[in-house]
Scaffold this motif. Sequence first.
Motif, short mmCIF file in Angstrom:
data_model
loop_
_atom_site.label_atom_id
_atom_site.label_comp_id
_atom_site.label_asym_id
_atom_site.label_seq_id
_atom_site.Cartn_x
_atom_site.Cartn_y
_atom_site.Cartn_z
N GLY A 40 0.78 -1.22 0.00
CA GLY A 40 0.00 0.00 0.00
C GLY A 40 0.82 1.28 0.00
N GLN A 41 2.13 1.14 -0.01
CA GLN A 41 2.97 2.32 0.03
C GLN A 41 3.75 2.48 -1.27
OE1 GLN A 41 5.18 2.87 3.65
NE2 GLN A 41 3.57 1.95 4.91
N LYS A 42 4.54 3.54 -1.36
CA LYS A 42 5.22 3.81 -2.61
C LYS A 42 6.47 2.97 -2.75
CE LYS A 42 7.73 7.79 -0.73
NZ LYS A 42 8.00 9.23 -0.90
N GLU B 2 2.25 13.83 1.03
CA GLU B 2 2.25 12.49 0.46
C GLU B 2 1.10 11.67 1.02
OE1 GLU B 2 7.02 11.84 -0.16
OE2 GLU B 2 5.90 10.65 1.27
N VAL B 4 0.14 8.09 2.41
CA VAL B 4 0.82 6.96 3.00
C VAL B 4 -0.22 5.89 3.28
CG1 VAL B 4 2.21 6.17 4.94
CG2 VAL B 4 2.57 8.45 3.99
N GLY B 5 0.16 4.63 3.10
CA GLY B 5 -0.77 3.55 3.40
C GLY B 5 -1.69 3.29 2.24
N LEU B 6 -2.90 2.79 2.54
CA LEU B 6 -3.78 2.29 1.51
C LEU B 6 -4.61 3.39 0.86
CD1 LEU B 6 -4.96 -0.92 3.35
CD2 LEU B 6 -3.28 -0.76 1.53
N LEU B 8 -4.71 5.73 -1.43
CA LEU B 8 -4.22 6.40 -2.61
C LEU B 8 -5.29 7.33 -3.15
CD1 LEU B 8 -2.49 3.55 -4.63
CD2 LEU B 8 -1.38 5.43 -3.44
N GLN B 38 1.32 0.56 -12.62
CA GLN B 38 1.46 -0.67 -11.84
C GLN B 38 0.10 -1.32 -11.67
OE1 GLN B 38 3.03 -0.37 -7.81
NE2 GLN B 38 3.92 -2.42 -7.97
N GLY B 41 -0.42 -6.66 -8.21
CA GLY B 41 0.43 -7.84 -8.15
C GLY B 41 1.56 -7.87 -9.15
N PHE B 89 2.25 6.15 -11.08
CA PHE B 89 3.10 7.03 -10.28
C PHE B 89 4.26 7.55 -11.09
CE2 PHE B 89 6.04 3.57 -9.53
CZ PHE B 89 5.25 2.46 -9.40
N PHE B 101 10.24 7.82 -6.06
CA PHE B 101 8.91 7.55 -6.59
C PHE B 101 7.85 8.31 -5.80
CE2 PHE B 101 9.45 4.00 -9.57
CZ PHE B 101 10.78 3.71 -9.35
N GLY B 102 6.85 8.77 -6.50
CA GLY B 102 5.68 9.35 -5.85
C GLY B 102 4.78 8.27 -5.30
N PRO B 103 3.77 8.66 -4.52
CA PRO B 103 2.90 7.68 -3.87
C PRO B 103 1.91 7.02 -4.81
CG PRO B 103 2.19 9.91 -3.34
CD PRO B 103 3.47 10.04 -4.11
#
Lengths: 113, 111
Positions: A40-42, B2, B4-6, B8, B38, B41, B89, B101-103
């Motif tokens: 879940g992170q970059k 930014e 962070v975590g899930l 987005l 991306q 998976g 990203f 890399f960006g988030p």
Amino acid sequence: EPEVTQTPSHQVTQMGQEVILRCVPISNHLYFYWYRQILGQKVEFLVSFYNNEISEKSEIFDDQFSVERPDGSNFTLKIRSTKLEDSAMYFCASSDWGGETQYFGPGTRLLVL
Amino acid sequence: GESVGLHLPTLSVQEGDNSIINCAYSNSASDYFIWYKQESGKGPQFIIDIRSNMDKRQGQRVTVLLNKTVKHLSLQIAATQPGDSAVYFCAEYNYGQNFVFGPGTRLSVLP
């Protein structure tokens, strides 16, 4: 079309154990990289490798990490004593020139228990 | 700031519409930028790149715009298709820092 491959696709290990993640970069590429992506992170840069030595590394790449190109085709990332927080997706990438387009492998999902 | 975590940022677009995904980069010395896609998976997949001496670069159905004044990068996808659904990203590069890399932004294409 040539591609970067990585093995294994998944790795489960116990905390404190050593793991080796393997990558076969694209054959005529000269620059190799490891990245990690915590769920879940970059994507985060770990290390770049050129001419059989590390060219750049991040703060994440501490003494527990090492890289090697043992046989001219494989590029490995070793984590000496895994921690829970090492659980992540690890991506290998390669490029023909430093700073140019990097081609990523499919990743190895590492789970440290 | 930014993400962070899930959580987005998510962009939802209708199939066939154009998509614009934005990225703010951090280092004014960065001289090379890449947009990656991306899928779930999978590893990041190169889409398009641009050097700092350019403002715009076009590929097949994609255009990248660079505004160095405000350190802003955008990715435009024309006629968005279901297969474009992914996380996008940007990455910035300068010598000595390697890629940052960006988030990411999640693009969701609605039928």
